[in-house]
Design a protein around this motif. Structure first.
Motif, PDB file in Angstrom:
ATOM      1  N   ARG A  81       0.517  -1.002   0.143  1.00  0.00           N
ATOM      2  CA  ARG A  81      -0.465   0.350  -0.425  1.00  0.00           C
ATOM      3  C   ARG A  81       0.713   1.169   0.105  1.00  0.00           C
ATOM      4  O   ARG A  81       0.902   2.112  -1.099  1.00  0.00           O
TER       5      ARG A  81
ATOM      6  N   GLY B 266      -6.421   0.246  -0.835  1.00  0.00           N
ATOM      7  CA  GLY B 266      -6.530  -0.633   0.003  1.00  0.00           C
ATOM      8  C   GLY B 266      -6.290  -1.809  -0.226  1.00  0.00           C
ATOM      9  O   GLY B 266      -5.826  -1.301  -1.574  1.00  0.00           O
ATOM     10  N   VAL B 267      -5.451  -2.458   0.749  1.00  0.00           N
ATOM     11  CA  VAL B 267      -4.585  -3.256  -0.507  1.00  0.00           C
ATOM     12  C   VAL B 267      -5.812  -5.119   0.627  1.00  0.00           C
ATOM     13  O   VAL B 267      -5.055  -5.306   1.701  1.00  0.00           O
TER      14      VAL B 267
ATOM     15  N   HIS C 236      -4.024   1.971   8.992  1.00  0.00           N
ATOM     16  CA  HIS C 236      -3.631   0.968   7.922  1.00  0.00           C
ATOM     17  C   HIS C 236      -4.916  -0.250   8.844  1.00  0.00           C
ATOM     18  O   HIS C 236      -4.757  -1.249   7.790  1.00  0.00           O
TER      19      HIS C 236
END
Length: 314
Positions: A115, A127-128, A212
Motif C-alpha cells: 500500500r 486499500g490492499v 492501515h
C-alpha cells in the motif's frame, strides 16, 4: 443503484525475489482513490523469496503451530499466523517442480508495504488485501479469503444497528475483506496468471492515508473462542490422552451447567449429583476425560468413593 467494478489485468510476468509488485501492477492499470487492490499470497511470497525446495510434507512441520484435524494424507493445521488451512497454505502449483511456495511470514506487513509503495508511485489512496484459497468446514469446494490487509475495513460490525423490522443486529458482522477476496478470484481465476485484481465501487471500505487498520489478523477467531478448534477424532484422542500441553483447541473453560450436563450424558449420574460435583468412584476415568475437554480438572474427594470437578486446569 450500487455498482461494483472488478478488473484483473493481463500481462503480469513471472515474479521472483525482490520484484516490485507495485510497479508491476501500475504498469497495467490506472488506480483511483478508494480502489481496493487484491493480490494473491502466492505472488507476494514469490517476491519475498518464500519459494523453497522440497514437498508440502517437507515444509509442513515448520509452518504448523498445531494440527487441527487429519484424514489420511490430508492435514488441516493452524499456522503460526493463526490461520487454519489445509497443509498450512503451502502451495505446489504454478511453481517449478520440486519446489513449493510458503505463505508470507507476515501477510499484514506485506499488505502495508504494498500500500505504501502504491501511494508512493501513484499518489492514490487505495486499500490492499492479500488473498489465499481455503476450504470451509461445512461446505465442499474452496473460496479465496483475506490473509493480509492494509488500509481497509476488514469487518463491518453491525452490532447496535437495527434491520428494517426493528430487530437488533447483535452478532451480524460481514467479513468484507473476505468478501472482496472471493469476488476478486472470480476475475483472477486459478490458471489465468492474473495475480492482481482491482475492486472499484466501495471507497467507504478504504481507510484514510496513513491508517492501515488492524489488518486481516483481526478476522482470526481467538483459540479460546473457537468452537471447532479440533477435528472430531483429534478431540477424542486428546481428551483421552489428557496431556495438559495439548488442551489448546478445546476452547475456553466451560460453564458449570455445561459440565454438569456432559457428566450426566456420559455417566448417567442424576442431575442433582452432577450439580453438586459428586460422582461414584467407578466413573473416575470418564470424569477425568470430561473435565479435561471442558477446561476443568477432577480431584478425589472425601469420602474416597467420591470425586469433585473444579474449574480451570491444575
Amino acid at each position: 443503484m450500487t455498482e461494483l467494478h472488478l478488473v484483473a489485468p493481463e500481462g503480469v510476468g513471472e515474479v521472483g525475489p525482490g520484484d516490485d509488485l507495485a510497479e508491476a501492477l501500475t504498469a497495467l492499470v490506472e488506480l483511483h482513490d478508494g480502489d481496493v487492490v487484491l493480490v494473491t499470497s502466492k505472488v507476494v511470497s514469490k517476491a519475498e523469496g518464500r519459494v523453497v525446495p522440497g514437498t508440502r510434507d517437507d515444509a509442513l512441520a515448520g509452518e504448523t503451530a498445531r494440527v487441527v484435524a487429519r484424514r489420511g494424507a490430508t492435514r488441516i493445521v493452524r499456522t503460526h499466523h493463526g490461520l487454519t488451512l489445509a497443509a498450512a497454505g503451502i502451495d505446489a502449483s504454478n511453481v517449478e517442480p520440486g519446489r513449493v511456495v510458503l505463505l508470507p511470514v507476515d501477510p499484514d506487513a506485506s499488505a502495508r508495504r504494498l500500500r505504501d509503495r502504491l501511494a508512493q508511485l501513484t499518489g492514490r489512496n487505495v486499500g490492499v488485501v492479500v488473498t489465499d484459497t481455503a476450504g470451509r468446514a461445512w461446505r465442499t469446494g474452496q473460496t479465496d479469503l483475506a490473509v493480509g490487509a492494509a488500509g481497509v475495513h476488514v469487518l463491518d460490525d453491525h452490532a447496535g444497528r437495527r434491520d428494517g423490522y426493528g430487530n437488533d443486529l447483535a452478532v451480524t458482522a460481514p467479513a468484507v475483506a473476505d468478501e472482496l477476496a472471493a469476488a476478486a478470484e472470480l476475475v483472477q481465476g486459478k490458471l489465468g496468471r492474473r495475480p492482481f485484481a482491482v475492486v472499484r465501487g466501495r471507497p467507504d471500505l478504504v481507510l484514510p492515508p496513513g491508517d492501515h487498520g488492524p489488518g486481516a489478523a483481526a478476522l482470526i477467531r481467538p483459540e479460546d473462542a473457537d468452537m471447532f478448534g479440533l477435528g472430531s477424532r483429534e478431540a477424542v484422542v486428546r481428551a483421552l490422552a489428557g496431556d495438559p500441553s495439548t488442551r489448546v483447541g478445546f476452547g475456553a473453560v466451560a460453564a458449570s451447567d455445561e459440565v454438569a450436563e456432559a457428566v450426566v450424558a456420559v455417566t448417567g449420574v442424576p442431575p442433582q449429583a452432577a450439580g453438586s460435583g459428586l460422582l461414584a468412584e467407578g466413573a473416575w476415568e470418564a470424569l477425568c476425560v470430561l473435565a479435561f475437554a471442558h477446561g476443568w480438572h477432577a480431584v478425589r474427594a472425601d469420602p474416597p468413593a467420591t470425586a469433585r470437578l473444579l474449574p480451570g486446569t491444575p
